[in-house]
Design a protein around this motif. Structure first.
Motif, PDB file in Angstrom:
ATOM      1  N   SER A   1      67.593 -23.991  63.158  1.00 11.93           N
ATOM      2  CA  SER A   1      67.275 -25.394  62.918  1.00 11.93           C
ATOM      3  C   SER A   1      66.197 -25.552  61.853  1.00 11.93           C
ATOM      4  CB  SER A   1      66.802 -26.043  64.226  1.00 11.93           C
ATOM      5  OG  SER A   1      65.465 -25.668  64.508  1.00 11.93           O
ATOM      6  N   ASP A   2      65.837 -26.803  61.618  1.00 14.44           N
ATOM      7  CA  ASP A   2      64.745 -27.135  60.699  1.00 14.44           C
ATOM      8  C   ASP A   2      63.459 -27.448  61.467  1.00 14.44           C
ATOM      9  OD1 ASP A   2      65.509 -29.561  61.823  1.00 14.44           O
ATOM     10  OD2 ASP A   2      65.253 -30.691  59.972  1.00 14.44           O
ATOM     11  N   VAL A   3      63.388 -27.024  62.729  1.00 19.23           N
ATOM     12  CA  VAL A   3      62.242 -27.302  63.588  1.00 19.23           C
ATOM     13  C   VAL A   3      61.419 -26.028  63.783  1.00 19.23           C
ATOM     14  CG1 VAL A   3      61.557 -27.911  65.955  1.00 19.23           C
ATOM     15  CG2 VAL A   3      63.348 -29.222  64.782  1.00 19.23           C
ATOM     16  N   VAL A   4      60.109 -26.151  63.637  1.00 20.67           N
ATOM     17  CA  VAL A   4      59.164 -25.071  63.920  1.00 20.67           C
ATOM     18  C   VAL A   4      58.264 -25.572  65.042  1.00 20.67           C
ATOM     19  CG1 VAL A   4      57.231 -23.693  63.043  1.00 20.67           C
ATOM     20  CG2 VAL A   4      59.218 -24.154  61.576  1.00 20.67           C
TER      21      VAL A   4
ATOM     22  N   VAL B   1      64.718 -28.325  71.160  1.00 22.45           N
ATOM     23  CA  VAL B   1      66.139 -28.295  70.801  1.00 22.45           C
ATOM     24  C   VAL B   1      66.692 -29.721  70.739  1.00 22.45           C
ATOM     25  CG1 VAL B   1      68.444 -27.630  71.629  1.00 22.45           C
ATOM     26  CG2 VAL B   1      66.591 -25.945  71.566  1.00 22.45           C
ATOM     27  N   GLU B   2      66.279 -30.571  71.666  1.00 24.39           N
ATOM     28  CA  GLU B   2      66.719 -31.969  71.633  1.00 24.39           C
ATOM     29  C   GLU B   2      66.306 -32.619  70.316  1.00 24.39           C
ATOM     30  OE1 GLU B   2      66.487 -32.642  76.473  1.00 24.39           O
ATOM     31  OE2 GLU B   2      64.780 -33.241  75.227  1.00 24.39           O
ATOM     32  N   ILE B   3      65.117 -32.297  69.852  1.00 20.91           N
ATOM     33  CA  ILE B   3      64.643 -32.830  68.573  1.00 20.91           C
ATOM     34  C   ILE B   3      65.425 -32.195  67.428  1.00 20.91           C
ATOM     35  CG2 ILE B   3      62.642 -32.936  67.028  1.00 20.91           C
ATOM     36  CD1 ILE B   3      60.966 -33.148  69.714  1.00 20.91           C
ATOM     37  N   ALA B   4      65.666 -30.901  67.507  1.00 23.40           N
ATOM     38  CA  ALA B   4      66.459 -30.231  66.464  1.00 23.40           C
ATOM     39  C   ALA B   4      67.842 -30.856  66.356  1.00 23.40           C
ATOM     40  CB  ALA B   4      66.572 -28.738  66.763  1.00 23.40           C
ATOM     41  N   ASP B   5      68.403 -31.275  67.485  1.00 25.65           N
ATOM     42  CA  ASP B   5      69.732 -31.888  67.506  1.00 25.65           C
ATOM     43  C   ASP B   5      69.721 -33.356  67.096  1.00 25.65           C
ATOM     44  OD1 ASP B   5      70.817 -29.478  68.295  1.00 25.65           O
ATOM     45  OD2 ASP B   5      70.919 -30.015  70.426  1.00 25.65           O
ATOM     46  N   ALA B   6      68.558 -33.907  66.829  1.00 21.59           N
ATOM     47  CA  ALA B   6      68.424 -35.309  66.427  1.00 21.59           C
ATOM     48  C   ALA B   6      67.774 -35.368  65.046  1.00 21.59           C
ATOM     49  CB  ALA B   6      67.587 -36.078  67.446  1.00 21.59           C
ATOM     50  N   PRO B   7      68.560 -35.253  63.977  1.00 20.72           N
ATOM     51  CA  PRO B   7      67.977 -35.213  62.634  1.00 20.72           C
ATOM     52  C   PRO B   7      67.228 -36.483  62.246  1.00 20.72           C
ATOM     53  CG  PRO B   7      70.377 -35.333  62.527  1.00 20.72           C
ATOM     54  CD  PRO B   7      70.008 -35.152  63.964  1.00 20.72           C
ATOM     55  N   ASP B   8      67.448 -37.570  62.983  1.00 18.40           N
ATOM     56  CA  ASP B   8      66.739 -38.812  62.698  1.00 18.40           C
ATOM     57  C   ASP B   8      65.296 -38.788  63.197  1.00 18.40           C
ATOM     58  OD1 ASP B   8      67.992 -38.800  65.283  1.00 18.40           O
ATOM     59  OD2 ASP B   8      67.506 -40.932  65.490  1.00 18.40           O
ATOM     60  N   VAL B   9      64.906 -37.784  63.984  1.00 19.59           N
ATOM     61  CA  VAL B   9      63.518 -37.680  64.450  1.00 19.59           C
ATOM     62  C   VAL B   9      62.696 -37.040  63.341  1.00 19.59           C
ATOM     63  CG1 VAL B   9      61.955 -36.669  66.148  1.00 19.59           C
ATOM     64  CG2 VAL B   9      64.190 -37.556  66.873  1.00 19.59           C
TER      65      VAL B   9
END
Length: 190
Positions: free
Chosen positions: A66-69, A121-129
């Motif tokens: 993902s694009d989340v760290v 992961v929920e945030i990673a799956d929500a690109p609008d966040v």
């Protein structure tokens, strides 16, 4: 927008790349890992979770794609037991900060980390966040307000994160647990 001292410190860590990172299939010194720890105790617990839980491994693997760290920090004063906050979105990367308290058992601590990883992961799956406001809007859609733990501001949680924590606890303990769980006190906040 003003930043708290911890946010400034984390942004400095992001810029310098000096945090002790961790990845599912990467060596502990991989500077490109998406799950990073601020202390050796958390580092060891995450390694145990990766070793002992398929669910935990799946969460970390998803974040690595993902694009989340996510930066984890042990905070003895954390109330509730786990708290996720959105730090920033810079150059296509979204940064999260998770504070977790020390819990009684290693299994409970790893399950709490898994609960917070599920929120990531929920945030990673929500690109609008992409900021605090959009995080709140996402949790209004996918989660619920957890009034039991709302000490300051609005506290969000999700059924998926609660189930994930329980699943990891079962995988680590090898048996079904009953009774109230410490995982019920975690939240994602905006």
């Amino acid at each position: 927008m003003t930043f708290s001292p911890i946010a400034v410190g984390l942004l400095t860590v992001f810029a310098l790349g000096s945090a002790a990172p961790l990845a599912a299939e990467s060596p502990p010194d991989d500077a490109h890992a998406h799950v990073r720890m601020t202390d050796q105790r958390l580092h060891r617990l995450v390694h145990e979770g990766l070793r002992d839980s398929d669910t935990f491994r799946g969460l970390v693997a998803r974040l690595e794609q993902s694009d989340v760290v996510v930066y984890f920090e042990c905070d003895s004063a954390a109330s509730p037991a786990g708290r996720l906050t959105f730090v920033s979105a810079v150059a296509g990367v979204r940064y999260l900060h998770v504070r977790v308290s020390r819990l009684g058992s290693r299994e409970q601590q790893i399950a709490l980390i898994a609960h917070e990883l599920r929120h990531a992961v929920e945030i990673a799956d929500a690109p609008d966040v992409v900021d605090v406001a959009s995080l709140g809007a996402a949790y209004e859609r996918i989660g619920y307000v957890n009034h039991r733990v709302a000490t300051r501001g609005v506290a969000f949680d999700s059924e998926a994160a609660v189930r994930t924590g329980h699943q990891v606890l079962r995988e680590l303990s090898g048996r079904q647990r009953s009774g109230p769980s410490l995982l019920a006190t975690v939240k994602a906040t905006r």
